[in-house]
Each structure stands twice: as structure tokens, then as C-alpha cells.
Design a protein around this motif. Structure first.
Motif, mmCIF file in Angstrom:
data_model
loop_
_atom_site.group_PDB
_atom_site.id
_atom_site.type_symbol
_atom_site.label_atom_id
_atom_site.label_comp_id
_atom_site.label_asym_id
_atom_site.label_seq_id
_atom_site.Cartn_x
_atom_site.Cartn_y
_atom_site.Cartn_z
ATOM 1 N N SER A 138 0.838 -1.198 0.000
ATOM 2 C CA SER A 138 0.000 0.000 0.000
ATOM 3 C C SER A 138 0.874 1.250 0.000
ATOM 4 O O SER A 138 2.089 1.204 0.255
ATOM 5 C CB SER A 138 -0.904 0.003 1.233
ATOM 6 O OG SER A 138 -0.124 0.094 2.419
ATOM 7 N N GLN A 139 0.244 2.389 -0.284
ATOM 8 C CA GLN A 139 0.951 3.670 -0.301
ATOM 9 C C GLN A 139 1.606 3.948 1.050
ATOM 10 O O GLN A 139 2.767 4.357 1.129
ATOM 11 C CB GLN A 139 -0.033 4.773 -0.652
ATOM 12 C CG GLN A 139 0.543 6.159 -0.736
ATOM 13 C CD GLN A 139 1.266 6.392 -2.053
ATOM 14 O OE1 GLN A 139 2.373 6.907 -2.069
ATOM 15 N NE2 GLN A 139 0.650 6.020 -3.166
ATOM 16 N N THR A 141 2.498 1.845 3.379
ATOM 17 C CA THR A 141 3.572 0.899 3.713
ATOM 18 C C THR A 141 4.908 1.363 3.161
ATOM 19 O O THR A 141 5.952 1.210 3.811
ATOM 20 C CB THR A 141 3.230 -0.494 3.152
ATOM 21 O OG1 THR A 141 1.989 -0.928 3.696
ATOM 22 C CG2 THR A 141 4.308 -1.501 3.494
#
Length: 290
Positions: A138-139, A141
Motif C-alpha cells: 500500500s501507499q 507501507t
């Protein structure tokens, strides 16, 4: 008298200039750093009109709005040593005008420091993830550890990166071209395999068709022979019955059939006149002589 008037005018102009140099205006989009002999006195962050000593003090204006850092995409190596092209941008802001001016002086130096810090942090973060993990991550992460590492360095320079966005993760152009060629070769190989399988299946179908054809023709020929045999047997039985009922008529009928076959198509026969073949011809000639 005239000299006195000019003196008054000059004094008034001097006072006006002195008063204008004693005030400065802070816009709502700016921070104002008041400096005296190269040292920071205070920072004005609220918009308004402020007073300063002319000549001895000067003001440096610093934009306090969010500013963007949007570089060209960078190439990094993943944990499994695969190159990836990362397209990103960041939003940053001056948080400490005094430290910012002391260390960076202007926006160009700030952009350079931000770029270096972001590239280093992104290199470390991407290098800790595999290609598959990076693509599916994800962004948050990816960007959260990068922001933490970047701000640990940049806050000491009076700036703070507030947001980092990963726009796209892809392959570098040269790797992308090689990947396309490899995919094309794989598809060609699959197509050749499918063609070979199709040809093999077609040959098998043709062989089975020929086998079935041979079997069908053999069975048809056998049935034909059986039917012809039955027909011949039935014809022989009929001929036998006919011969039993009227042997002379049967002999005459058979002779007519023999004449029809032997004397067609301008056939020439050289036989003895006393041959049994001419039995009924002789009978007809004798009857005609009477």
C-alpha cells in the motif's frame, strides 16, 4: 528664504524615507525573519504591519505555504536485485525560518537537500522489499518509513516533508523492452507448441478417418458381395425353376442373351456352321426355307 524651504523639504523627505524604512508588512503567505548584523532577532508569522530599526535591521521573507518537490522518476533496486522505476512527488514546508535561512539560504538549496534525502530513503526502503511485495504494498507501507527517515534529517535544516506520494512503480525502459521481447518469445514458443499439438491432433484425426474409411469400405464391399451372392443365388434359383418348368424355352432364352452379348458392337465371329451356337439360327433358316 529659499534655502530654508529646501532644507525643510529635504528634512521631510528624509523623515518619510526613514519612516518607510522603519516598517515592514508581513503577508499571510509569508514568514518574516528580522535580522540585525547577520543575527536573527525574531520571526513574525502573523500577517500585519511591523516596526524595525532602519539601516541596522533588515527582513527576509520566507514562503510558509506548502511547496512541491516533483523530480524525474528514479531507478532503484529491490531486495531481489530487480530494477524498478519509481515516480513520486513530495509536499514540504518551512517549519523553522531561522534555521532554514542559516543552513539553506534559499529554495534551490532546500530542493536539493530534499531530493538527496528522499532518494536515499527511497533507495533503502525499496531495497528492503521484493519486487512482488513492492507492487502489492500500500501507499502507506512504502511512504511512511521514508517520511520518518527523511524528516529526521530535514528537520535539523528547518523544513519538514509532510506528504510523499508514490505515483507509479514500473520497469525502466531498457528492462521493459527486454521484458516485452521475452514475453513475445514466450508467446511465439507457446504458439509453435499449439501448432505442433494441432498438427499432431489433425494427423491423428486423419489417420482415424482413413482407418474408419477403410473399415467402412471393407464392410460395404463385404455387404455388396453378400448381396450379390444372395442375388446370384436367387437368380440361379429362378433360372433353375424356369429351366425345370420349360427347358426348351430356358435354352432359347439363354441363347438369345448370348447372341445379344456376342453380336453387339459389330462383332465378327468365325465359327463352324454346325456349332451349337448357331442352333436357333439354323432352325430359323430351315423354317424360312419351307
Amino acid at each position: 528664504m529659499k534655502n530654508w524651504i529646501w532644507a525643510v523639504i529635504i528634512v521631510l523627505l528624509g523623515v518619510i524615507l526613514l519612516l518607510s524604512a522603519s516598517f515592514y508588512i508581513v503577508d499571510q503567505s509569508q514568514n518574516a525573519l528580522l535580522m540585525q548584523f547577520g543575527k536573527e532577532l525574531r520571526v513574525e508569522k502573523s500577517p500585519g504591519l511591523y516596526l524595525k530599526w532602519p539601516v541596522f535591521q533588515h527582513v527576509i521573507y520566507i514562503d510558509k505555504r506548502l511547496q512541491s518537490y516533483s523530480p524525474q522518476p528514479e531507478t532503484f533496486l529491490t531486495e531481489d536485485k530487480k530494477p524498478v522505476l519509481v515516480d513520486f512527488f513530495a509536499e514540504w514546508q518551512v517549519t523553522d525560518p531561522g534555521v532554514y535561512v542559516a543552513h539553506l539560504h534559499d529554495q534551490a538549496n532546500a530542493q536539493a537537500q530534499i531530493g538527496e534525502a528522499l532518494r536515499t530513503a527511497l533507495k533503502n526502503r525499496v531495497g528492503s522489499l521484493s519486487m512482488q511485495s513492492l507492487i502489492t504494498a500500500s501507499q502507506q507501507t512504502v511512504s511512511a518509513p521514508v517520511l520518518t527517515a527523511v524528516n529526521q534529517h530535514l528537520r535539523s535544516l528547518g523544513i519538514d516533508v509532510l506528504d510523499l506520494r508514490i505515483m507509479q512503480v514500473g520497469l525502466p525502459p531498457q528492462v521493459l523492452q527486454a521484458t516485452y521481447k521475452r514475453m513475445e518469445a514466450e508467446q511465439i514458443q507457446k504458439a509453435d507448441a499449439y501448432r505442433a499439438q494441432g498438427k499432431s491432433a489433425a494427423d491423428a484425426i486423419r489417420a482415424n478417418a482413413e482407418k474408419e474409411k477403410t473399415t467402412i469400405l471393407a464392410d460395404a464391399y463385404r455387404q455388396q458381395q453378400e448381396i450379390e451372392g444372395q442375388g446370384d443365388a436367387q437368380a440361379a434359383s429362378i433360372y433353375g425353376n424356369a429351366y425345370g418348368k420349360d427347358p426348351q424355352f430356358y435354352a432359347f432364352y439363354r441363347s438369345l442373351k448370348a447372341y445379344r452379348h456376342a453380336l453387339s458392337h459389330k462383332t465378327v465371329l468365325v465359327l463352324n456352321p454346325d456349332s451349337p451356337f448357331f442352333k436357333y439360327f439354323r432352325h430359323s433358316l430351315n423354317e424360312a426355307g419351307k
